[in-house]
Design an enzyme around this catalytic site. Sequence first.
Site, PDB file in Angstrom:
ATOM      1  N   CYS A   1       7.934  -4.193  15.642  1.00  0.00           N
ATOM      2  CA  CYS A   1       7.503  -3.122  16.554  1.00  0.00           C
ATOM      3  C   CYS A   1       6.084  -3.431  17.033  1.00  0.00           C
ATOM      4  O   CYS A   1       5.216  -3.815  16.252  1.00  0.00           O
ATOM      5  CB  CYS A   1       7.557  -1.754  15.880  1.00  0.00           C
TER       6      CYS A   1
ATOM      7  N   CYS B   1      -0.808   2.665   9.326  1.00  0.00           N
ATOM      8  CA  CYS B   1       0.102   2.059   8.350  1.00  0.00           C
ATOM      9  C   CYS B   1      -0.148   0.564   8.252  1.00  0.00           C
ATOM     10  O   CYS B   1      -0.204  -0.128   9.252  1.00  0.00           O
ATOM     11  CB  CYS B   1       1.551   2.225   8.801  1.00  0.00           C
TER      12      CYS B   1
ATOM     13  N   CYS C   1       2.682  -1.828  15.484  1.00  0.00           N
ATOM     14  CA  CYS C   1       2.638  -1.630  14.035  1.00  0.00           C
ATOM     15  C   CYS C   1       1.959  -2.793  13.324  1.00  0.00           C
ATOM     16  O   CYS C   1       2.293  -3.959  13.555  1.00  0.00           O
ATOM     17  CB  CYS C   1       4.063  -1.443  13.509  1.00  0.00           C
TER      18      CYS C   1
ATOM     19  N   CYS D   1       7.226  -6.919   7.051  1.00  0.00           N
ATOM     20  CA  CYS D   1       8.382  -6.370   7.777  1.00  0.00           C
ATOM     21  C   CYS D   1       8.759  -7.361   8.862  1.00  0.00           C
ATOM     22  O   CYS D   1       7.911  -8.045   9.409  1.00  0.00           O
ATOM     23  CB  CYS D   1       7.977  -5.034   8.409  1.00  0.00           C
TER      24      CYS D   1
ATOM     25  N   CYS E   1       3.612   8.511   0.402  1.00  0.00           N
ATOM     26  CA  CYS E   1       4.248   7.614   1.373  1.00  0.00           C
ATOM     27  C   CYS E   1       4.282   6.223   0.748  1.00  0.00           C
ATOM     28  O   CYS E   1       3.247   5.697   0.355  1.00  0.00           O
ATOM     29  CB  CYS E   1       3.415   7.607   2.653  1.00  0.00           C
TER      30      CYS E   1
ATOM     31  N   GLU F   1       0.822  -1.208   0.000  1.00  0.00           N
ATOM     32  CA  GLU F   1       0.000   0.000   0.000  1.00  0.00           C
ATOM     33  C   GLU F   1       0.858   1.262   0.000  1.00  0.00           C
ATOM     34  O   GLU F   1       1.994   1.272   0.468  1.00  0.00           O
ATOM     35  CB  GLU F   1      -0.969   0.003   1.181  1.00  0.00           C
TER      36      GLU F   1
HETATM   37  N1  SAH Z   1      10.393   0.847   9.369  1.00  0.00           N
HETATM   38  C1  SAH Z   1      10.377   2.283   9.429  1.00  0.00           C
HETATM   39  C2  SAH Z   1       9.092   2.887   8.861  1.00  0.00           C
HETATM   40  C3  SAH Z   1       7.898   2.603   9.727  1.00  0.00           C
HETATM   41  S1  SAH Z   1       6.413   3.534   9.519  1.00  0.00           S
HETATM   42  C4  SAH Z   1      10.588   2.732  10.853  1.00  0.00           C
HETATM   43  O1  SAH Z   1      10.553   1.903  11.757  1.00  0.00           O
HETATM   44  O2  SAH Z   1      10.812   3.912  11.072  1.00  0.00           O
HETATM   45  C5  SAH Z   1       6.727   5.163  10.032  1.00  0.00           C
HETATM   46  C6  SAH Z   1       6.495   5.480  11.510  1.00  0.00           C
HETATM   47  O3  SAH Z   1       5.196   5.154  11.958  1.00  0.00           O
HETATM   48  C7  SAH Z   1       7.472   4.743  12.416  1.00  0.00           C
HETATM   49  O4  SAH Z   1       7.954   5.644  13.370  1.00  0.00           O
HETATM   50  C8  SAH Z   1       6.587   3.706  13.053  1.00  0.00           C
HETATM   51  O5  SAH Z   1       7.126   3.236  14.251  1.00  0.00           O
HETATM   52  C9  SAH Z   1       5.285   4.461  13.194  1.00  0.00           C
HETATM   53  N2  SAH Z   1       4.084   3.623  13.347  1.00  0.00           N
HETATM   54  C10 SAH Z   1       3.823   2.416  12.824  1.00  0.00           C
HETATM   55  N3  SAH Z   1       2.613   1.976  13.191  1.00  0.00           N
HETATM   56  C11 SAH Z   1       2.077   2.937  13.969  1.00  0.00           C
HETATM   57  C12 SAH Z   1       0.846   3.080  14.666  1.00  0.00           C
HETATM   58  N4  SAH Z   1      -0.086   2.131  14.634  1.00  0.00           N
HETATM   59  N5  SAH Z   1       0.641   4.213  15.370  1.00  0.00           N
HETATM   60  C13 SAH Z   1       1.590   5.180  15.406  1.00  0.00           C
HETATM   61  N6  SAH Z   1       2.756   5.106  14.785  1.00  0.00           N
HETATM   62  C14 SAH Z   1       3.022   3.995  14.081  1.00  0.00           C
END
Ligand code: SAH
Length: 350
Positions: free
Chosen positions: A117, A334, A120, A113, A106, A93
């Site tokens: 985390c 995301c 996420c 992945c 974006c 996406e």
């Molecule tokens: N792998 C990369 C990109 C991740 S997405 C990274 O870890 O930075 C971009 C940002 O959104 C990251 O800071 C991630 O931790 C955050 N993110 C992902 N899911 C989220 C959610 N459900 N709520 C808030 N932030 C989120």
Amino acid sequence: MIKKDIRSYTLEELQQEMESIGEKAFRAKQIYEWLHVKLVDSFEEMTNLSKALRDKLESQYRIPLVRMLERQISKIDDTNKFLFELEDGHVVESVLMKYKHGNSVCISSQVGCRMGCKFCASTIGGLERNLLPSEMLGEIYQIQKISGERVANIVVMGTGEPLDNYENFVKFVRLLSDEKGLHISQRNITISTCGIVPNMKRLAEEGLQITLALSLHGSTQEKRKVLMPVANKYELDEVLKACDYYFEKTGRRITFEYSLVQGVNDRDEDAKELIGILQSRNCHINLIPVNPIKERDFKKPSRKSAENFKNKLEKSGINVTIRREMGSDIDGACGQLRRRYVKTTENLEK
Ligand code: SAH
């Protein structure tokens, strides 16, 4: 024989390829323009090439498929979410966000992945595979074609960890910013990483001018470990040193991202510790009230408590913003659009 991915070559590489199949180097320029400026998706459309050459290209090369499956448009702010199908049937996406200062896209950098985390959605099913440079470009090219909008800024913050797909990511940046291609300024490209230290250092040495965003999410090593398994591998100290190194080498100010989770990392002591980390650094911090996902029990702090947190940092002279939520009426966080799609097709297959 697997046909070679023609959209992932730099112009020089394409020139060598053309010479290797007995064609004149200037053909490469024409083809490169079709692929990266006119954004065509088939050799057939390359009408200034002879039919014989188009057939020859077709027999040895491919333009990896990035095909729109779904488009959702927010009624609130006109944000567009796209679901794209790839040549092997996987889906990714991407999002188009419209701001006063221009359009931002974006993109995803991997299918799934493996970073894990906790809050996420993109990581729940693990990593399927890396995206090719041409597929990351394809997300942007398709959005530009479908929406008819000029894209000014790119953020690599969709599904995936770009520094876990290092070579393809760097190649993608070089192609995207190439003056003979779409020519998006490197200063308008932001990459977000969970903090893979060796690759942050490598990136600092690439001679690129892109912005590095670091996902911090915890103000101490121990707290970071609660939300981010990658912190077990790289200590917070090392990660911060890598950020400093990036700034030193590129002169680009670091952005820190901090997803606020109620009761987990949004307390007074967290703010205090964060100030300790950020005050001495030339940086900016973006607070992201967590977008709750069904699979986990994390809560978003109230608007007021997020504002309080922000004010504390601001009073200490830190550059801070709260990320504005875009497209909240369409599959929110995301990775959720893709997850819904993957789940639906899994059910159909059962
Ligand atoms: N792998 C990369 C990109 C991740 S997405 C990274 O870890 O930075 C971009 C940002 O959104 C990251 O800071 C991630 O931790 C955050 N993110 C992902 N899911 C989220 C959610 N459900 N709520 C808030 N932030 C989120």
